[in-house]
Write an enzyme that holds these catalytic residues in place. Structure first.
Site, PDB file in Angstrom:
ATOM      1  N   ASP A   2       1.891 -14.759   3.536  1.00  0.00           N
ATOM      2  CA  ASP A   2       1.729 -13.542   2.758  1.00  0.00           C
ATOM      3  C   ASP A   2       0.658 -13.810   1.711  1.00  0.00           C
ATOM      4  O   ASP A   2       0.351 -14.966   1.386  1.00  0.00           O
ATOM      5  CB  ASP A   2       3.055 -13.161   2.104  1.00  0.00           C
ATOM      6  CG  ASP A   2       2.978 -11.835   1.377  1.00  0.00           C
ATOM      7  OD1 ASP A   2       2.375 -10.888   1.912  1.00  0.00           O
ATOM      8  OD2 ASP A   2       3.503 -11.751   0.254  1.00  0.00           O
TER       9      ASP A   2
ATOM     10  N   ASP B 210      -0.222 -11.385  -1.531  1.00  0.00           N
ATOM     11  CA  ASP B 210       0.170 -11.022  -2.897  1.00  0.00           C
ATOM     12  C   ASP B 210       1.420 -11.795  -3.304  1.00  0.00           C
ATOM     13  O   ASP B 210       2.457 -11.698  -2.655  1.00  0.00           O
ATOM     14  CB  ASP B 210       0.446  -9.521  -2.998  1.00  0.00           C
ATOM     15  CG  ASP B 210      -0.813  -8.688  -2.859  1.00  0.00           C
ATOM     16  OD1 ASP B 210      -1.833  -9.066  -3.455  1.00  0.00           O
ATOM     17  OD2 ASP B 210      -0.782  -7.663  -2.150  1.00  0.00           O
TER      18      ASP B 210
ATOM     19  N   ASP C  49       6.982 -14.538  -0.579  1.00  0.00           N
ATOM     20  CA  ASP C  49       7.646 -14.515  -1.878  1.00  0.00           C
ATOM     21  C   ASP C  49       8.720 -13.443  -1.964  1.00  0.00           C
ATOM     22  O   ASP C  49       9.385 -13.331  -2.986  1.00  0.00           O
ATOM     23  CB  ASP C  49       6.627 -14.271  -2.995  1.00  0.00           C
ATOM     24  CG  ASP C  49       6.050 -12.862  -2.944  1.00  0.00           C
ATOM     25  OD1 ASP C  49       5.580 -12.447  -1.862  1.00  0.00           O
ATOM     26  OD2 ASP C  49       6.075 -12.164  -3.982  1.00  0.00           O
TER      27      ASP C  49
END
Length: 353
Positions: free
Chosen positions: A30, A32, A228
């Site tokens: 991922d 961001d 995250d």
């Protein structure tokens, strides 16, 4: 430790502390909150990814953010010090464009409410992006764009209200920025839903269309999802039947990890992307002092749940304490979440409160 989704984060597969970059052939990263936030590289990310790549791990960048094109994302990564090619970037715009192309005739008009990344992905699938409900679109699609305004959302609502098939790149309610959390595409999808009713078909993480797009484009044979967010990255890994690494540099904190239900439990956890470069010690069941509730040990820490509270004994790496705590809380929680366990004091002791 148990398998992903079981009683604890599993951190080793063959009894040796091999680094994750040697255990898996491809990291599905991922962006961001993992590699960057607010357009700036997250601390240690650049060096960790360079080392993992030099060690033979392939890197692919998988994002629910549909605003940028893969070329733009690759250029941003390169500027940040992570050399990347457009072919290494997979976006939810690509996943939703494929989904639409499978349901409408080639060359169809699609009302695109989003950024250039969405329009480029539609053209790649032989579809024509348009900007108005009056353009007789065969479908409506929403993707994140920080410049979206009322007029574009209204056009989507008009078309959806008329019964035009509705799609969304993803439904993340928030995105991490350099200044904190901001509304994501899911919040904008809710605006259209409130105005027009209905629900869109969604392509992005954690749903299967995004995982399919990622595997088709990368050819990964033993992938590791790195993210995250529990409700997108980690849940998406569960849906795809692959392992995951949660890094604590974005949306999810240690308390949320401990409270996670089974489909939000990662195989591994690390403070940041340096976790790709190390072996992660396993937890093991232990009975401290030979009496009392069964505990779980990792490194120098032992964790137990006593009368609804997580208790920690020992010392050492705080991440080992968190791993032991996950095993203890998730064992008590079983098939449910660990929300009923008090963890604040234990996390404060680890410096993760």
């Amino acid at each position: 430790m148990g398998e992903q989704g079981g009683t604890g984060v599993r951190t080793r597969t063959d009894g040796r502390e091999r680094p994750l970059c040697a255990e898996y052939d491809t990291a599905l990263l991922d962006l961001d909150g993992v590699v960057y936030a607010g357009g700036e590289a997250i601390e240690h990310a650049v060096e960790a990814l360079e080392t993992a790549r030099d060690g033979g791990m392939r890197l692919a960048y998988v994002t629910n953010n549909a605003s940028r094109t893969p070329l733009d994302v690759a250029a941003l990564l390169t500027r940040l010090g992570v050399p990347a090619e457009a072919a290494e970037v997979i976006t939810s715009a690509q996943a939703v464009a494929r989904l639409i192309s499978e349901q409408v005739p080639a060359g169809s008009r699609v009302l695109a409410v989003g950024g250039e990344g969405l329009r480029v992905a539609l053209r790649e699938r032989g579809l024509e992006p348009v900007g108005s409900a009056e353009d007789d679109p065969a479908a409506v699609v929403q993707g994140y764009d920080p410049k979206l305004g009322w007029e574009q959302l209204a056009e989507a609502a008009y078309a959806v209200g008329r019964g035009v098939p509705w799609f969304a790149s993803n439904t993340d309610l928030t995105i991490p920025t350099g200044r904190g959390r901001a509304p994501g595409n899911g919040a904008l999808v809710e605006v259209v839903r409130i105005a027009a009713g209905g629900r869109p078909q969604v392509a992005g993480k954690p749903l299967p269309p995004m995982h399919r797009e990622t595997i088709l484009r990368t050819g990964a044979r033993r992938p590791l999802v790195v993210g995250d967010r529990l409700d997108t990255d980690i849940e998406g890994a569960h849906a795809g039947g692959v392992d995951s690494l949660l890094v604590l540099t974005g949306v999810t904190d240690a308390a949320q990890l401990l409270a996670a239900p089974p489909h939000h439990r990662p195989a591994h956890v690390a403070a940041d992307l340096r976790g790709l470069l190390t072996g992660h010690p396993e937890t093991e069941a232990a009975v401290p002092g030979g009496a009392g509730p069964e505990g779980h040990r990792c490194g120098g820490w032992t964790a137990r749940v006593v009368r609804g509270e997580l208790l920690l004994e020992g010392g050492g790496d705080p991440l080992d304490g968190l791993r032991a705590g996950c095993a203890a809380v998730w064992t008590v929680a079983g098939g449910g979440s660990g929300e009923g366990v008090e963890t604040a004091k234990a996390l404060a002791r680890l410096g993760l409160g």
